[in-house]
Write a protein that holds these residues in place. Structure first.
Motif, mmCIF file in Angstrom:
data_model
loop_
_atom_site.group_PDB
_atom_site.id
_atom_site.type_symbol
_atom_site.label_atom_id
_atom_site.label_comp_id
_atom_site.label_asym_id
_atom_site.label_seq_id
_atom_site.Cartn_x
_atom_site.Cartn_y
_atom_site.Cartn_z
ATOM 1 N N PHE A 278 -9.929 0.471 2.673
ATOM 2 C CA PHE A 278 -10.206 0.578 1.238
ATOM 3 C C PHE A 278 -9.618 1.862 0.670
ATOM 4 O O PHE A 278 -8.961 1.850 -0.374
ATOM 5 C CB PHE A 278 -11.721 0.509 1.007
ATOM 6 C CG PHE A 278 -12.115 0.657 -0.427
ATOM 7 C CD1 PHE A 278 -11.934 -0.394 -1.314
ATOM 8 C CD2 PHE A 278 -12.676 1.834 -0.884
ATOM 9 C CE1 PHE A 278 -12.304 -0.261 -2.643
ATOM 10 C CE2 PHE A 278 -13.040 1.979 -2.206
ATOM 11 C CZ PHE A 278 -12.859 0.926 -3.094
ATOM 12 N N VAL A 279 -9.851 2.979 1.363
ATOM 13 C CA VAL A 279 -9.331 4.272 0.904
ATOM 14 C C VAL A 279 -7.810 4.255 0.889
ATOM 15 O O VAL A 279 -7.183 4.703 -0.079
ATOM 16 C CB VAL A 279 -9.863 5.423 1.789
ATOM 17 C CG1 VAL A 279 -9.131 6.725 1.512
ATOM 18 C CG2 VAL A 279 -11.361 5.591 1.575
ATOM 19 N N ARG A 280 -7.218 3.716 1.917
ATOM 20 C CA ARG A 280 -5.755 3.652 2.005
ATOM 21 C C ARG A 280 -5.179 2.800 0.861
ATOM 22 O O ARG A 280 -4.186 3.179 0.232
ATOM 23 C CB ARG A 280 -5.356 3.067 3.353
ATOM 24 C CG ARG A 280 -3.908 3.168 3.660
ATOM 25 C CD ARG A 280 -3.658 2.717 5.080
ATOM 26 N NE ARG A 280 -2.273 2.928 5.423
ATOM 27 C CZ ARG A 280 -1.707 2.455 6.479
ATOM 28 N NH1 ARG A 280 -2.414 1.755 7.339
ATOM 29 N NH2 ARG A 280 -0.444 2.680 6.716
ATOM 30 N N ARG A 281 -5.811 1.678 0.578
ATOM 31 C CA ARG A 281 -5.362 0.802 -0.503
ATOM 32 C C ARG A 281 -5.443 1.512 -1.850
ATOM 33 O O ARG A 281 -4.521 1.422 -2.658
ATOM 34 C CB ARG A 281 -6.216 -0.465 -0.505
ATOM 35 C CG ARG A 281 -5.831 -1.447 -1.554
ATOM 36 C CD ARG A 281 -6.670 -2.700 -1.431
ATOM 37 N NE ARG A 281 -6.364 -3.614 -2.501
ATOM 38 C CZ ARG A 281 -7.169 -4.553 -2.914
ATOM 39 N NH1 ARG A 281 -8.331 -4.723 -2.316
ATOM 40 N NH2 ARG A 281 -6.831 -5.341 -3.894
ATOM 41 N N ARG A 282 -6.545 2.218 -2.083
ATOM 42 C CA ARG A 282 -6.692 2.948 -3.349
ATOM 43 C C ARG A 282 -5.644 4.036 -3.483
ATOM 44 O O ARG A 282 -5.085 4.241 -4.558
ATOM 45 C CB ARG A 282 -8.086 3.553 -3.458
ATOM 46 C CG ARG A 282 -9.142 2.521 -3.788
ATOM 47 C CD ARG A 282 -10.427 3.143 -4.131
ATOM 48 N NE ARG A 282 -10.241 4.028 -5.272
ATOM 49 C CZ ARG A 282 -11.198 4.718 -5.833
ATOM 50 N NH1 ARG A 282 -12.404 4.641 -5.364
ATOM 51 N NH2 ARG A 282 -10.967 5.498 -6.866
ATOM 52 N N ARG A 283 -5.358 4.738 -2.394
ATOM 53 C CA ARG A 283 -4.345 5.797 -2.444
ATOM 54 C C ARG A 283 -2.962 5.225 -2.707
ATOM 55 O O ARG A 283 -2.175 5.806 -3.449
ATOM 56 C CB ARG A 283 -4.364 6.609 -1.154
ATOM 57 C CG ARG A 283 -5.566 7.512 -1.064
ATOM 58 C CD ARG A 283 -5.549 8.338 0.183
ATOM 59 N NE ARG A 283 -6.721 9.200 0.233
ATOM 60 C CZ ARG A 283 -7.083 9.880 1.284
ATOM 61 N NH1 ARG A 283 -6.379 9.814 2.404
ATOM 62 N NH2 ARG A 283 -8.158 10.642 1.251
ATOM 63 N N ARG A 284 -2.649 4.098 -2.099
ATOM 64 C CA ARG A 284 -1.343 3.458 -2.338
ATOM 65 C C ARG A 284 -1.221 3.015 -3.794
ATOM 66 O O ARG A 284 -0.170 3.189 -4.409
ATOM 67 C CB ARG A 284 -1.157 2.257 -1.410
ATOM 68 C CG ARG A 284 -0.781 2.637 -0.013
ATOM 69 C CD ARG A 284 -0.517 1.395 0.803
ATOM 70 N NE ARG A 284 -0.169 1.745 2.177
ATOM 71 C CZ ARG A 284 -0.063 0.881 3.148
ATOM 72 N NH1 ARG A 284 -0.291 -0.402 2.918
ATOM 73 N NH2 ARG A 284 0.251 1.266 4.356
ATOM 74 N N ARG A 285 -2.283 2.425 -4.316
ATOM 75 C CA ARG A 285 -2.247 1.995 -5.710
ATOM 76 C C ARG A 285 -2.081 3.188 -6.650
ATOM 77 O O ARG A 285 -1.340 3.112 -7.626
ATOM 78 C CB ARG A 285 -3.514 1.223 -6.078
ATOM 79 C CG ARG A 285 -3.522 -0.174 -5.565
ATOM 80 C CD ARG A 285 -4.727 -0.903 -6.097
ATOM 81 N NE ARG A 285 -4.692 -2.300 -5.714
ATOM 82 C CZ ARG A 285 -5.615 -3.166 -6.043
ATOM 83 N NH1 ARG A 285 -6.661 -2.789 -6.749
ATOM 84 N NH2 ARG A 285 -5.501 -4.423 -5.670
ATOM 85 N N ALA A 286 -2.781 4.274 -6.383
ATOM 86 C CA ALA A 286 -2.663 5.473 -7.216
ATOM 87 C C ALA A 286 -1.248 6.035 -7.140
ATOM 88 O O ALA A 286 -0.679 6.450 -8.156
ATOM 89 C CB ALA A 286 -3.692 6.523 -6.791
ATOM 90 N N ALA A 287 -0.666 6.052 -5.944
ATOM 91 C CA ALA A 287 0.710 6.552 -5.784
ATOM 92 C C ALA A 287 1.685 5.653 -6.530
ATOM 93 O O ALA A 287 2.602 6.142 -7.204
ATOM 94 C CB ALA A 287 1.074 6.633 -4.307
ATOM 95 N N ALA A 288 1.508 4.344 -6.442
ATOM 96 C CA ALA A 288 2.385 3.407 -7.154
ATOM 97 C C ALA A 288 2.248 3.593 -8.662
ATOM 98 O O ALA A 288 3.242 3.552 -9.390
ATOM 99 C CB ALA A 288 2.055 1.972 -6.759
ATOM 100 N N ARG A 289 1.034 3.816 -9.122
ATOM 101 C CA ARG A 289 0.799 4.036 -10.550
ATOM 102 C C ARG A 289 1.486 5.320 -11.011
ATOM 103 O O ARG A 289 2.122 5.357 -12.061
ATOM 104 C CB ARG A 289 -0.697 4.077 -10.815
ATOM 105 C CG ARG A 289 -1.070 3.933 -12.260
ATOM 106 C CD ARG A 289 -2.579 3.847 -12.472
ATOM 107 N NE ARG A 289 -3.299 4.370 -11.330
ATOM 108 C CZ ARG A 289 -4.279 3.742 -10.686
ATOM 109 N NH1 ARG A 289 -4.668 2.602 -11.051
ATOM 110 N NH2 ARG A 289 -4.896 4.263 -9.660
#
Length: 181
Positions: free
Chosen positions: A161-172
């Motif tokens: 979950f944390v990894r997914r959120r970090r990837r989404r934030a980086a993509a954003r």
């Protein structure tokens, strides 16, 4: 002994220790609720006292400006209801109170909302955690291997979950960089 009723034992149950008539296992919940309520009052008054200068402080710089603006908008729109709702949103729980102080929302309504938040959020969280911990300990008593596996599954889900959120934030952030001239 026909017609005789059993006499209740006068000896206290050793598992039901209490202080002031309240079971010992409830005291951490009560003290935690009081502590959280006190922290919410301190956050409000710190925000009230420092005003907008708090945004430039070390605390204010840790929170992105867009998030602070969203919290401000919620407080302006919903007032004390936003204070109550913030208990249920991790991350906002400890940001919104000082923003409410900066915006100087009605303190009596703030006290009511923060008291209701503490009275509802603390028991749900405490009893939920209590149930999970005791459930896991019971599982560990029956099968230590299953308990370790359950803990590993939970850790893997949280890490994912944390990894997914970090990837989404980086993509954003990357997409914002591309669209910003």
């Amino acid at each position: 002994m026909f017609g005789m009723r059993p006499v209740a034992s006068a000896a206290p149950d050793p598992g039901s220790t209490s202080f002031l008539g309240i079971s010992a296992w409830l005291w951490p919940m009560i003290l935690g609720g009081i502590g959280l309520f006190a922290a919410f009052q301190a956050y409000y008054w710190i925000g009230h006292r420092l005003g907008p200068k708090i945004y430039a402080s070390r605390l204010g710089r840790k929170i992105p400006e867009d998030k602070i603006l969203k919290v401000e908008a919620a407080v302006r729109k919903w007032g004390a209801l936003a204070v109550y709702a913030c208990f249920w949103v991790p991350g906002v729980r400890h940001t919104l109170p000082w923003v409410a102080g900066v915006l100087r929302i009605s303190y009596p309504w703030y006290v009511v909302a923060s008291a209701l938040g503490c009275l509802t959020w603390v028991p749900v969280t405490y009893l939920g955690l209590y149930a999970v911990i005791w459930g896991w300990l019971e599982l560990a008593a029956q099968s230590p291997l299953l308990a370790v596996l359950a803990a590993l599954v939970v850790l893997a889900v949280v890490a994912g979950f944390v990894r997914r959120r970090r990837r989404r934030a980086a993509a954003r952030r990357d997409s914002e960089k591309l669209t910003t001239p």
